[in-house]
Design a protein around this motif. Sequence first.
Motif, short mmCIF file in Angstrom:
data_model
loop_
_atom_site.label_atom_id
_atom_site.label_comp_id
_atom_site.label_asym_id
_atom_site.label_seq_id
_atom_site.Cartn_x
_atom_site.Cartn_y
_atom_site.Cartn_z
N GLY A 42 35.49 47.19 53.70
CA GLY A 42 36.60 46.26 53.61
C GLY A 42 37.73 46.71 52.71
N THR A 43 37.68 47.95 52.19
CA THR A 43 38.73 48.43 51.29
C THR A 43 40.05 48.55 52.02
N ALA A 44 41.11 48.02 51.40
CA ALA A 44 42.43 48.03 52.05
C ALA A 44 43.50 48.25 51.01
N VAL A 45 44.67 48.73 51.47
CA VAL A 45 45.86 48.89 50.64
C VAL A 45 46.95 48.00 51.19
N ASP A 96 40.21 44.92 41.41
CA ASP A 96 41.26 45.40 42.30
C ASP A 96 42.42 45.93 41.44
N THR A 97 43.36 46.61 42.06
CA THR A 97 44.47 47.22 41.31
C THR A 97 45.80 46.78 41.90
N ALA A 98 46.65 46.22 41.04
CA ALA A 98 48.04 45.93 41.42
C ALA A 98 48.92 46.97 40.76
N ALA A 99 49.94 47.46 41.49
CA ALA A 99 50.77 48.54 40.96
C ALA A 99 52.22 48.35 41.38
N PHE A 141 55.89 47.36 45.50
CA PHE A 141 54.62 47.15 44.82
C PHE A 141 53.49 47.49 45.79
N ALA A 142 52.28 47.57 45.25
CA ALA A 142 51.11 47.83 46.09
C ALA A 142 49.89 47.19 45.45
N ALA A 143 48.88 46.98 46.27
CA ALA A 143 47.62 46.44 45.77
C ALA A 143 46.47 47.15 46.47
N LEU A 144 45.47 47.53 45.70
CA LEU A 144 44.23 48.11 46.24
C LEU A 144 43.17 47.03 46.20
N ILE A 145 42.71 46.62 47.38
CA ILE A 145 41.68 45.57 47.47
C ILE A 145 40.37 46.24 47.86
N LEU A 146 39.41 46.23 46.95
CA LEU A 146 38.13 46.87 47.22
C LEU A 146 37.30 46.03 48.19
#
Length: 640
Positions: free
Chosen positions: A235-238, A277-280, A287-292
């Motif tokens: 389910g990992t998504a960007v 998760d990571t917000a950048a 902006f971007a978000a990494l959703i594990l």
Amino acid sequence: GVDAGSYAPARPIAGSLAALLPYLAAAVCTLGILYNVLAGRSVDQVVLLTAGAVVLALLVRQGIMLLDNMALTEKLAENENHFRSLVQGSSDVIMIAAPNGRLKYVSDASEGVYGLFPEELVGRELAGLIHPEDLPAVLHELRRFLAAGPPADPTTRIEYRFRSGDGGWLNVESTVNRHQGGLILNSRDVTERVRLQAQLQHSAEHDALTDLPNRALFTRRVGQALSGRRQSDQGTAVLFIDLDGFKAVNDTIGHQAGDELLVQAARRLQEAVRQGDTAARLGGDEFAALILGGGVSDRTAREGHILELADRLRVRLSQPYEIDGNDVRVAASIGVAFAEPGLGAGELLRNADLAMYRAKAAGKDRVELYAPQMQQDVVRRAEVAARLRTALHEGEFTLLHQPMVSLADGRITALSAQARWRSAQGALFTPAEFLRAAEEGDRTAELGRWVLEEAVVQAADRSRAGLRTPVAVRIAARRLLDRSLPLTSIEALLTRHGLAPGSLMIELTGLDPRIPLDDLERRLTALRRLGVRFALDGFGTGYGSITALRRLPVEALKLDRSLVEGVVESARLHKITSGLLRIAADLGMQTVAEGVDLPDQAGVLRAMGCTHGMGGAFSAPLDEYRVRRLLVDGHCPAPA
């Protein structure tokens, strides 16, 4: 404790017997004389003389030894007093540890450094004063050091946290020597240095305005997530996010309001993602978000879950922002891409980027999921790359130069070489277009060689015309290491065109952890011997800043454009930029601010100590004719 064993050599038996021989001879003579006297025999005169001579020699020898011992004792006391004066006058803490690991001597400097009197430390185990997390590494290094022996390794250096008098921990660096089976530690407090290094590392990996992870750190975390992804964790998504209408905010109510909006948007994004998760912030209003992934195997279910999260985030980011008492509105276009087997971090980010542009093209303020048909943009870039192959050979490229100007007096100190492409059909391609196409079409090396050679040729021609001005060429660090740009080719280029030493500056870009720094340092050192100078491009962002300052022979720092854009309006950005400029000044390096488009920016940067600037406030990139006209005067009008 750490047992060093004993290094004191045992006294040879033969030497001990040799020292006793005169005394044994005297004893034998004396016993012989006593024996003859007691037996009533006459003692031979020769024997008496011999015995007397031996005894006299022994008395003289004893006197000489006594004088020697007195001299040695005096010399030892003098050396000890000298050692004590050195130790007491040193700001470093000198500690001597016995073979059992207990401290048997601590200098007076411990009170000022550790906040502990020497008496409080003497007798305590050194291991008990070192932070438990650092102790295993310290013990490992000390055991290795002691096992190596003095000839192989005379000293070693260790860093660790040491218990201070207030119960806290100090970062300490110690130079370690052997001493009578134990250790001498010459220690100093490096807490401030460690703090500054951590601050620089944080600045290199985080956005200056929002304090979110920047593109470099975000890309690394995506790569880590993909490399550690389990087969069941699908389910990992960007999420790639762009704020629609942000430019209008900057244009209408100012950059300071725009910065405040970005800070609030970053806070909303950070609150929306889960812990882990990571917000950048990738730059500008992107902006971007990494959703594990959460182990959801059903594709439809996981896509639905992520799209629902993305839509909630879109709604949250589109709600009004209160800035200076006013409600300011922007919208959010979000692209979503899922990790797939065999997909790398760069490809996943590219897919999310394509999906975001599809969302903007479809009307903005929406969420789009990546689909393979979104590759039309890739096809367009492939077409540009195909035309690029012939463009270099058919003379469609031209080289422009933008002046680098002293902020103090407006004097032109260097020229920055920049390529432009106008096709035979009259189409003008932006650097962003053709550089990206060149990279994807494997034409980067060829284009880079053309820019470097053309810049050297034109600089040499100007120098012969009496207009000697250094030229700066931007080159990726990895290009200096590959076979397409060997050291001999640069040396031959400079020699062939007679460019004077110091007239070529290479601006290093693209530093990342994959580049072998030892090889790069050797290459730059060799080029420096040829008279080539080096500047670090994009200072203040990415991996390169800290690494280059620590390892590479750079003499100028080029501030990243993102640090210049809001330096007037943003107090936070002003402080960050000012701090970076102070670091550069302390290191004795020149600084160049790129993208100085407004007079106010030039004034603020000059007041903060920035030495040079380039941008629209001074001059746009110019063709060779206009450059020569400008160099005749030698100055650009300095903005008020």
